[in-house]
Design a protein around this motif. Structure first.
Motif, PDB file in Angstrom:
ATOM      1  N   TRP A  15       0.851  -1.193   0.000  1.00  0.00           N
ATOM      2  CA  TRP A  15       0.000   0.000   0.000  1.00  0.00           C
ATOM      3  C   TRP A  15       0.884   1.239   0.000  1.00  0.00           C
ATOM      4  O   TRP A  15       2.090   1.164   0.295  1.00  0.00           O
ATOM      5  N   GLU A  16       0.260   2.398  -0.312  1.00  0.00           N
ATOM      6  CA  GLU A  16       0.992   3.662  -0.324  1.00  0.00           C
ATOM      7  C   GLU A  16       0.177   4.743   0.370  1.00  0.00           C
ATOM      8  O   GLU A  16      -1.045   4.793   0.249  1.00  0.00           O
ATOM      9  N   ILE A  17       0.903   5.589   1.108  1.00  0.00           N
ATOM     10  CA  ILE A  17       0.311   6.799   1.698  1.00  0.00           C
ATOM     11  C   ILE A  17       1.178   7.968   1.272  1.00  0.00           C
ATOM     12  O   ILE A  17       2.378   7.993   1.570  1.00  0.00           O
ATOM     13  N   ASN A  18       0.577   8.916   0.570  1.00  0.00           N
ATOM     14  CA  ASN A  18       1.325  10.083   0.057  1.00  0.00           C
ATOM     15  C   ASN A  18       2.560   9.635  -0.739  1.00  0.00           C
ATOM     16  O   ASN A  18       3.667  10.143  -0.545  1.00  0.00           O
ATOM     17  N   ASP A  19       2.332   8.673  -1.625  1.00  0.00           N
ATOM     18  CA  ASP A  19       3.375   8.154  -2.521  1.00  0.00           C
ATOM     19  C   ASP A  19       4.511   7.433  -1.785  1.00  0.00           C
ATOM     20  O   ASP A  19       5.578   7.208  -2.358  1.00  0.00           O
ATOM     21  N   GLU A  20       4.295   7.105  -0.537  1.00  0.00           N
ATOM     22  CA  GLU A  20       5.299   6.332   0.208  1.00  0.00           C
ATOM     23  C   GLU A  20       4.740   4.955   0.531  1.00  0.00           C
ATOM     24  O   GLU A  20       3.615   4.823   1.005  1.00  0.00           O
ATOM     25  N   ARG A  21       5.537   3.934   0.276  1.00  0.00           N
ATOM     26  CA  ARG A  21       5.117   2.566   0.482  1.00  0.00           C
ATOM     27  C   ARG A  21       4.911   2.285   1.976  1.00  0.00           C
ATOM     28  O   ARG A  21       5.701   2.735   2.812  1.00  0.00           O
ATOM     29  N   CYS A  22       3.860   1.551   2.287  1.00  0.00           N
ATOM     30  CA  CYS A  22       3.581   1.230   3.689  1.00  0.00           C
ATOM     31  C   CYS A  22       2.878  -0.118   3.770  1.00  0.00           C
ATOM     32  O   CYS A  22       2.459  -0.691   2.761  1.00  0.00           O
ATOM     33  N   SER A  23       2.718  -0.599   4.984  1.00  0.00           N
ATOM     34  CA  SER A  23       2.024  -1.872   5.189  1.00  0.00           C
ATOM     35  C   SER A  23       0.514  -1.675   5.101  1.00  0.00           C
ATOM     36  O   SER A  23      -0.002  -0.561   5.234  1.00  0.00           O
ATOM     37  N   ARG A  24      -0.166  -2.779   4.883  1.00  0.00           N
ATOM     38  CA  ARG A  24      -1.633  -2.724   4.853  1.00  0.00           C
ATOM     39  C   ARG A  24      -2.178  -2.187   6.178  1.00  0.00           C
ATOM     40  O   ARG A  24      -3.125  -1.389   6.201  1.00  0.00           O
ATOM     41  N   TRP A  25      -1.592  -2.636   7.287  1.00  0.00           N
ATOM     42  CA  TRP A  25      -2.083  -2.202   8.599  1.00  0.00           C
ATOM     43  C   TRP A  25      -1.902  -0.699   8.793  1.00  0.00           C
ATOM     44  O   TRP A  25      -2.792  -0.033   9.322  1.00  0.00           O
ATOM     45  N   THR A  26      -0.781  -0.144   8.347  1.00  0.00           N
ATOM     46  CA  THR A  26      -0.563   1.300   8.468  1.00  0.00           C
ATOM     47  C   THR A  26      -1.626   2.063   7.675  1.00  0.00           C
ATOM     48  O   THR A  26      -2.177   3.070   8.140  1.00  0.00           O
ATOM     49  N   GLY A  27      -1.921   1.571   6.469  1.00  0.00           N
ATOM     50  CA  GLY A  27      -2.969   2.207   5.663  1.00  0.00           C
ATOM     51  C   GLY A  27      -4.330   2.102   6.306  1.00  0.00           C
ATOM     52  O   GLY A  27      -5.115   3.060   6.307  1.00  0.00           O
ATOM     53  N   VAL A  28      -4.632   0.915   6.873  1.00  0.00           N
ATOM     54  CA  VAL A  28      -5.918   0.717   7.543  1.00  0.00           C
ATOM     55  C   VAL A  28      -6.035   1.629   8.762  1.00  0.00           C
ATOM     56  O   VAL A  28      -7.093   2.240   9.003  1.00  0.00           O
ATOM     57  N   GLN A  29      -4.971   1.738   9.539  1.00  0.00           N
ATOM     58  CA  GLN A  29      -4.979   2.636  10.707  1.00  0.00           C
ATOM     59  C   GLN A  29      -5.341   4.061  10.302  1.00  0.00           C
ATOM     60  O   GLN A  29      -6.173   4.715  10.945  1.00  0.00           O
ATOM     61  N   ASP A  30      -4.696   4.540   9.259  1.00  0.00           N
ATOM     62  CA  ASP A  30      -4.919   5.914   8.806  1.00  0.00           C
ATOM     63  C   ASP A  30      -6.378   6.133   8.420  1.00  0.00           C
ATOM     64  O   ASP A  30      -7.001   7.136   8.802  1.00  0.00           O
ATOM     65  N   VAL A  31      -6.942   5.189   7.674  1.00  0.00           N
ATOM     66  CA  VAL A  31      -8.337   5.315   7.239  1.00  0.00           C
ATOM     67  C   VAL A  31      -9.289   5.195   8.428  1.00  0.00           C
ATOM     68  O   VAL A  31     -10.282   5.925   8.527  1.00  0.00           O
ATOM     69  N   LEU A  32      -8.989   4.275   9.346  1.00  0.00           N
ATOM     70  CA  LEU A  32      -9.848   4.114  10.524  1.00  0.00           C
ATOM     71  C   LEU A  32      -9.936   5.396  11.339  1.00  0.00           C
ATOM     72  O   LEU A  32     -11.010   5.767  11.822  1.00  0.00           O
ATOM     73  N   HIS A  33      -8.816   6.078  11.513  1.00  0.00           N
ATOM     74  CA  HIS A  33      -8.819   7.334  12.274  1.00  0.00           C
ATOM     75  C   HIS A  33      -9.765   8.351  11.647  1.00  0.00           C
ATOM     76  O   HIS A  33     -10.557   9.003  12.339  1.00  0.00           O
ATOM     77  N   HIS A  34      -9.687   8.507  10.326  1.00  0.00           N
ATOM     78  CA  HIS A  34     -10.559   9.467   9.640  1.00  0.00           C
ATOM     79  C   HIS A  34     -12.026   9.058   9.769  1.00  0.00           C
ATOM     80  O   HIS A  34     -12.900   9.906   9.967  1.00  0.00           O
ATOM     81  N   PHE A  35     -12.298   7.779   9.652  1.00  0.00           N
ATOM     82  CA  PHE A  35     -13.674   7.288   9.742  1.00  0.00           C
ATOM     83  C   PHE A  35     -14.239   7.508  11.146  1.00  0.00           C
ATOM     84  O   PHE A  35     -15.370   7.984  11.313  1.00  0.00           O
ATOM     85  N   ILE A  36     -13.443   7.167  12.159  1.00  0.00           N
ATOM     86  CA  ILE A  36     -13.904   7.284  13.548  1.00  0.00           C
ATOM     87  C   ILE A  36     -14.204   8.732  13.912  1.00  0.00           C
ATOM     88  O   ILE A  36     -15.169   9.024  14.618  1.00  0.00           O
TER      89      ILE A  36
END
Length: 328
Positions: free
Chosen positions: A111-132
Motif C-alpha cells: 500500500w501507499e500513503i502520500n506516494d510512500e510505500r507502507c504496510s496494509r495495517w498502516t494504511g488501515v490505521q490511517d483510514v480508521l482514524h478518519h472514519f472514527i
C-alpha cells in the motif's frame, strides 16, 4: 430568520387615522368668532403668514415624528426577533463495532500513503482514524483478531480513546491465523450485553478464515437473528506476493446479515469504502427542543422614546424663547 412574534399587532397601525376620520372634532377646531377676509387683512397689513407658515411646518414635523413614534412602538409590541436554526443533538442510537484483522499478512507492504510505500495495517490505521472522527454520537467498539479475537475497546462515545487504543497495537499481536468466526462470535456477545436496537459490525480482513471455533457463516446467521448488520471489507491485491483473500466467504457473511461486501486494493479505495459506509450508516440527529432567539424589540422602542424626548426638548426650548421675548 427575521420575524415578528405577534404579527397580528401590526394590524393596529392605521388606528390613529381611523380615529382621525371618525372623530372630526379632534382636527376641526372652530373659532368662537370667524373674521371674514382675515388672511387678506393680514396681507394688506404686511403681516401675511411667515408666522403661520412656520407654525404649519412645525405642526407637520410634529405629526411626522408622532406618526413615526407610533409605528415604532407598535413594531416593538409585535416583538421583532431573529430566530436561529433549531439546535440539534446527536441521537445515540447505534453501537458500531469494528472487527479488524491483525494477522501477519497485514504487514505486507503493498500500500501507499502520500506516494510512500507502507504496510496494509498502516494504511488501515490511517483510514480508521478518519472514519472514527466522523462518527461522533455512535458508541464505537473495536475487536482485533488473529489466531484469537479479543476486545481492544469496549463500546464508548469517547472517540479519542478509540483512536488511542488503535494506535497501541501491532501486526501479529493476536497470532498469525485469521479467526473471523471467533471475531463475529465475540461481537455477538458484546451486542447482547447492550439494549440499543441498531447494531452494526464492520469486518475487515485480508485473508481466509483459519483457526475459528465457529464457522463464520454460522456466526453471521446468528448475528442476523440478533439484528446485527455486518459489512465486510476485503483488502489486498493480486500479485502482491501475499494474497489469499476469501471473497466468496466475505460476500456470504455480508449477505447472511443484510450487509454489504466491499473490496479495497489500496488506501484510496478503502477511504471511498468508509465514505460509503458513512452514508449507509448515517449519524442520527434529533431536535433538543431549543431554538435560539435574539429579541430586537428594544431597538424600535428605544428609537421611539428618543424621538419623543427630542420632541419634548424642542417644545421646551421654543417655550423658553417665547417667554424670553415676551418679557423683553
Amino acid at each position: 430568520m427575521f420575524e415578528f412574534e405577534h404579527l397580528n399587532i401590526l394590524y393596529i397601525l392605521p388606528l390613529p387615522l381611523l380615529i382621525w376620520f371618525i372623530m372630526p372634532t379632534l382636527h376641526h377646531k372652530r373659532s368662537a368668532l370667524k373674521v371674514p377676509f382675515f388672511d387678506e387683512m393680514l396681507q394688506a397689513g404686511g403681516l401675511k403668514s411667515r408666522k403661520r407658515t412656520a407654525i404649519y411646518k412645525r405642526k407637520l414635523m410634529e405629526w411626522i415624528c408622532l406618526s413615526l413614534c407610533w409605528i415604532l412602538m407598535v413594531m416593538a409590541l409585535a416583538k421583532p426577533q431573529i430566530v436561529g436554526t433549531p439546535e440539534k443533538e446527536v441521537k445515540n442510537a447505534r453501537n458500531l463495532l469494528l472487527a479488524v484483522d491483525l494477522s501477519g499478512s497485514m504487514a505486507t507492504t503493498d500500500w501507499e500513503i502520500n506516494d510512500e510505500r507502507c504496510s496494509r495495517w498502516t494504511g488501515v490505521q490511517d483510514v480508521l482514524h478518519h472514519f472514527i472522527e466522523k462518527r461522533n454520537g455512535d458508541r464505537i467498539g473495536v475487536i482485533f483478531f488473529g489466531s484469537q479475537a479479543y476486545l481492544q475497546v469496549p463500546f464508548t462515545t469517547d472517540l479519542n480513546v478509540v483512536n488511542h487504543w488503535i494506535d497501541q497495537v501491532a501486526v501479529g499481536m493476536a497470532g498469525g491465523k485469521t479467526a473471523m468466526g471467533n471475531a463475529i462470535g465475540l461481537g455477538i456477545e458484546l451486542f447482547k450485553k447492550d439494549s440499543i436496537d441498531t447494531k452494526t459490525m464492520i469486518l475487515l480482513t485480508d485473508g481466509v478464515d483459519s483457526g475459528s471455533h465457529i464457522n463464520p457463516l454460522q456466526a453471521a446467521r446468528l448475528a442476523s437473528k440478533d439484528s446485527i448488520v455486518i459489512h465486510t471489507v476485503g483488502i489486498g491485491r493480486k500479485g502482491s506476493g501475499v494474497y489469499d483473500l476469501d471473497e466468496k466467504s466475505l460476500k456470504s457473511i455480508a449477505s447472511q446479515s443484510h450487509g454489504t461486501y466491499f473490496k479495497a486494493t489500496n488506501q484510496i479505495e478503502l477511504n471511498r469504502i468508509y465514505d460509503t459506509l458513512d452514508k449507509m450508516e448515517p449519524i442520527e440527529f434529533e431536535d433538543n427542543g431549543f431554538t435560539p432567539i435574539t429579541p430586537l424589540y428594544y431597538y424600535p422602542l428605544g428609537l421611539a422614546l428618543g424621538i419623543l424626548l427630542l420632541l419634548n426638548t424642542v417644545h421646551v426650548i421654543v417655550l423658553i424663547i417665547k417667554r424670553t421675548k415676551s418679557d423683553e
